[in-house]
Scaffold this motif. Sequence first.
Motif, PDB file in Angstrom:
ATOM      1  N   GLY A 239     -13.715  40.185  21.110  1.00 39.17           N
ATOM      2  CA  GLY A 239     -14.768  40.898  19.913  1.00 39.17           C
ATOM      3  C   GLY A 239     -14.896  41.067  18.484  1.00 39.17           C
ATOM      4  N   GLY A 240     -13.252  41.037  18.866  1.00 32.36           N
ATOM      5  CA  GLY A 240     -12.636  41.029  17.006  1.00 32.36           C
ATOM      6  C   GLY A 240     -13.270  38.823  16.703  1.00 32.36           C
ATOM      7  N   VAL A 241     -13.516  38.708  17.236  1.00 29.68           N
ATOM      8  CA  VAL A 241     -13.704  36.392  16.366  1.00 29.68           C
ATOM      9  C   VAL A 241     -15.062  36.300  16.936  1.00 29.68           C
ATOM     10  N   LEU A 242     -15.605  36.982  17.757  1.00 34.19           N
ATOM     11  CA  LEU A 242     -17.205  36.443  18.182  1.00 34.19           C
ATOM     12  C   LEU A 242     -18.198  37.278  18.108  1.00 34.19           C
ATOM     13  N   MET A 243     -19.368  36.810  18.128  1.00 33.52           N
ATOM     14  CA  MET A 243     -19.682  38.038  17.568  1.00 33.52           C
ATOM     15  C   MET A 243     -21.456  37.821  18.618  1.00 33.52           C
ATOM     16  N   GLY A 244     -22.623  38.923  18.482  1.00 29.76           N
ATOM     17  CA  GLY A 244     -24.104  38.607  18.980  1.00 29.76           C
ATOM     18  C   GLY A 244     -23.651  37.144  20.648  1.00 29.76           C
ATOM     19  N   ALA A 245     -24.744  36.049  20.256  1.00 27.64           N
ATOM     20  CA  ALA A 245     -24.681  35.687  21.474  1.00 27.64           C
ATOM     21  C   ALA A 245     -23.350  34.627  21.760  1.00 27.64           C
TER      22      ALA A 245
ATOM     23  N   MET B 265     -31.371  42.904  21.323  1.00 28.37           N
ATOM     24  CA  MET B 265     -31.856  41.751  21.714  1.00 28.37           C
ATOM     25  C   MET B 265     -30.191  41.078  22.481  1.00 28.37           C
ATOM     26  N   GLU B 266     -29.094  40.807  22.219  1.00 26.77           N
ATOM     27  CA  GLU B 266     -28.335  40.565  23.114  1.00 26.77           C
ATOM     28  C   GLU B 266     -27.778  41.049  24.366  1.00 26.77           C
ATOM     29  N   ALA B 267     -28.140  42.527  23.972  1.00 27.76           N
ATOM     30  CA  ALA B 267     -27.860  43.335  25.327  1.00 27.76           C
ATOM     31  C   ALA B 267     -29.096  43.376  26.714  1.00 27.76           C
ATOM     32  N   ASP B 268     -30.584  42.768  25.495  1.00 20.56           N
ATOM     33  CA  ASP B 268     -31.213  42.770  26.625  1.00 20.56           C
ATOM     34  C   ASP B 268     -31.880  41.734  27.504  1.00 20.56           C
ATOM     35  N   ALA B 269     -30.642  40.483  26.854  1.00 21.27           N
ATOM     36  CA  ALA B 269     -30.764  38.871  27.506  1.00 21.27           C
ATOM     37  C   ALA B 269     -29.500  39.243  28.347  1.00 21.27           C
ATOM     38  N   PHE B 270     -28.383  39.754  28.493  1.00 19.94           N
ATOM     39  CA  PHE B 270     -27.480  39.808  29.052  1.00 19.94           C
ATOM     40  C   PHE B 270     -27.912  40.687  30.593  1.00 19.94           C
ATOM     41  N   ARG B 271     -28.381  41.927  30.174  1.00 20.30           N
ATOM     42  CA  ARG B 271     -29.032  42.792  31.290  1.00 20.30           C
ATOM     43  C   ARG B 271     -29.387  42.118  32.369  1.00 20.30           C
ATOM     44  N   ALA B 272     -30.538  41.253  31.510  1.00 15.57           N
ATOM     45  CA  ALA B 272     -31.842  40.839  32.675  1.00 15.57           C
ATOM     46  C   ALA B 272     -31.464  39.565  33.245  1.00 15.57           C
ATOM     47  N   ALA B 273     -29.948  38.822  32.232  1.00 17.15           N
ATOM     48  CA  ALA B 273     -29.749  37.885  33.055  1.00 17.15           C
ATOM     49  C   ALA B 273     -28.354  38.315  34.365  1.00 17.15           C
ATOM     50  N   LEU B 274     -27.913  39.307  34.316  1.00 22.66           N
ATOM     51  CA  LEU B 274     -27.096  39.645  35.182  1.00 22.66           C
ATOM     52  C   LEU B 274     -27.561  40.775  36.118  1.00 22.66           C
ATOM     53  N   ARG B 275     -28.893  41.035  36.554  1.00 22.38           N
ATOM     54  CA  ARG B 275     -29.619  41.715  36.874  1.00 22.38           C
ATOM     55  C   ARG B 275     -30.026  40.410  38.402  1.00 22.38           C
ATOM     56  N   ILE B 276     -30.488  39.674  37.630  1.00 19.34           N
ATOM     57  CA  ILE B 276     -30.762  38.963  38.525  1.00 19.34           C
ATOM     58  C   ILE B 276     -29.857  37.758  39.515  1.00 19.34           C
ATOM     59  N   PRO B 277     -28.890  37.656  39.983  1.00 17.38           N
ATOM     60  CA  PRO B 277     -27.936  37.078  40.109  1.00 17.38           C
ATOM     61  C   PRO B 277     -26.834  38.294  40.970  1.00 17.38           C
TER      62      PRO B 277
ATOM     63  N   PHE C  77     -39.853  37.688  27.239  1.00 18.19           N
ATOM     64  CA  PHE C  77     -38.857  37.324  26.705  1.00 18.19           C
ATOM     65  C   PHE C  77     -39.089  36.132  26.372  1.00 18.19           C
ATOM     66  N   ALA C  78     -38.989  35.474  24.870  1.00 16.14           N
ATOM     67  CA  ALA C  78     -39.677  34.018  24.305  1.00 16.14           C
ATOM     68  C   ALA C  78     -38.322  33.982  23.405  1.00 16.14           C
ATOM     69  N   GLY C  79     -38.435  32.318  22.688  1.00 15.45           N
ATOM     70  CA  GLY C  79     -37.983  31.991  21.791  1.00 15.45           C
ATOM     71  C   GLY C  79     -36.328  32.143  22.162  1.00 15.45           C
ATOM     72  N   ARG C  80     -36.052  32.210  21.012  1.00 11.39           N
ATOM     73  CA  ARG C  80     -34.101  32.603  20.793  1.00 11.39           C
ATOM     74  C   ARG C  80     -33.902  33.170  21.626  1.00 11.39           C
ATOM     75  N   GLN C  81     -34.282  35.025  22.653  1.00 14.23           N
ATOM     76  CA  GLN C  81     -33.615  35.460  23.635  1.00 14.23           C
ATOM     77  C   GLN C  81     -33.794  34.307  24.693  1.00 14.23           C
ATOM     78  N   ARG C  82     -35.165  34.309  24.999  1.00 12.72           N
ATOM     79  CA  ARG C  82     -35.410  33.561  25.659  1.00 12.72           C
ATOM     80  C   ARG C  82     -34.480  32.173  26.061  1.00 12.72           C
ATOM     81  N   GLU C  83     -33.771  31.905  24.878  1.00 11.28           N
ATOM     82  CA  GLU C  83     -33.131  30.851  26.008  1.00 11.28           C
ATOM     83  C   GLU C  83     -31.575  30.943  25.745  1.00 11.28           C
ATOM     84  N   LEU C  84     -30.775  32.476  24.965  1.00  8.44           N
ATOM     85  CA  LEU C  84     -29.847  32.724  25.504  1.00  8.44           C
ATOM     86  C   LEU C  84     -29.425  33.310  26.829  1.00  8.44           C
ATOM     87  N   THR C  85     -30.549  34.171  27.346  1.00 11.40           N
ATOM     88  CA  THR C  85     -30.711  34.649  28.711  1.00 11.40           C
ATOM     89  C   THR C  85     -30.416  33.467  29.661  1.00 11.40           C
TER      90      THR C  85
END
Length: 512
Positions: A179-185, A38-50, A119-127
């Motif tokens: 990457g060693g201390v954070l994960m996901g969103a 989910m986070e990969a899709d959100a980042f890809r979509a957010a990066l594509r827009i700018p 996108f909906a819910g948490r995925q949309r909020e992250l995006t």
Amino acid sequence: MPPASGRPAAHVGAGILLSRLLGLIRERVFAHYFGNGMEADAFRAALRIPNVIRNLLGEGTLSASFIPVYAGMIEQGKHEDARRLSGVIASLLVLLAATAALLGIVLAPAITDFAAPGFAGRQRELTVTLVRIMFPMAGVMILSAWCLGVLNTHRRFFLSYAAPAMWNIAQIATLLAAGGVLMGASLSIALAWGALAGSVLQIGVQLPAVLRLVQRMHWGVSLETTGVRRVLGAWVPVVIGGGVAQISSIIDIQLASLLGQGSVSILSYAQLIAILPVSLFGVSVAAVALPELSREAASGETEELRRRVANGMRRIGYFIIPSAVAFVVLGGPIVGFLFQTGAFAADDTALVASVLAAYGLAVPAQATIKLLASGHYALGDTRTPVRIAVLAVATSAGTAFILMQRFGPVGIALGAAAGSYLNVVLNGYLLRRRLGAFFGRVGLGLQLKSAASAALAGVVGYIVMTALAGAAVWLVALGAAGAFSVVYGGITLALGHPDARAVGTLFRRESR
């Protein structure tokens, strides 16, 4: 006579290669931490827009309108006018960049809903959060396009195309550090800040060289400055044409977002690989050609202009045709070698490879479009490529929507191929009417030699891939791709292809 385009094109290619290789490393690290989640899709979509805004208002669109006018002034010895023009364009871009960044931050929710309706819910909020962080990056990179225009006009090609390496380095460093201390969103948000910092570094490494070339910056926004209205007048139709092309990019993401989790990422991974030869060979040849085409058009050297376009098409074909064959035949080992690690599993490799094969069909057309459009731009015609782009995007979107119902993300890639070939055929036909035939019997024969050699290399590569089945992914990839490259290079060299000989000569010269 202008300089031969081989060496400058090699410098462009070297800069792009450095940036793209670091981009592949960035994507491998990204795949390790995010896979197709989910986070990969959100980042890809957010990066594509700018990125859409950056491509729409900068890079190719600005170069197409700014370089012909700026180069023409320098060719005519009007250096002070050229300096004033560059300063006003830079000033206008600063205002445009600030406005675009502010609007992106404020309108992030609406932009997300438009670009990724699935996108909906948490995925949309992250995006939405990621869009707000990364949108100012688009404004910074618009200014980078101005640097590219100045550097390329003065035949300084390597730096402007290598500078994006800083953007990739910043993201790689962010992922490795966090990457060693954070994960996901949380990790995706940290990566977004790293991307923003990288865009600042990208323009920072170019500015010293640019300021030395322009010598004195003339800040101001006067539209009465010589050449400004010509640049803006040519820029508007190019932006519209670029907007049409970027609409196609947005449509791909919109359609993929409707196919379920992972589809946006699958499409993005395949696009990243497919765009590599397009950037290395199509963009490098077109980038070097545009300033020279503009000089030749300004001095009335139509025959030289036609010859340069023909040579560019031949050179692009030599490198792009085998790239397309390799993506179709060896897609699995290529994807596995680049991305199969951590959260990116063997099943993901198979999915991305199938999309890559479909994109491979589009690669020859996509690599040639920019060169043909540059021919129109050099002749002062920025409208013809726009009209063709509108028709091509409509064809691409309609075909993708129909085919995705049965083939999923592969159908979207096939739609892109249909639109690309329509685009290149129409651009080539109309430019040929103005300049004359690009290829005689010899030129067509060279293209056929490239195609036949690539087909034979594909057979050998497939045999090696099959023989190594079950071995480590990296061994299969290196063995099959190595055999493919050796066979293609050897056959074209034996057939006396001029670009095969040129590659060998350039390699020996650069080695010395």
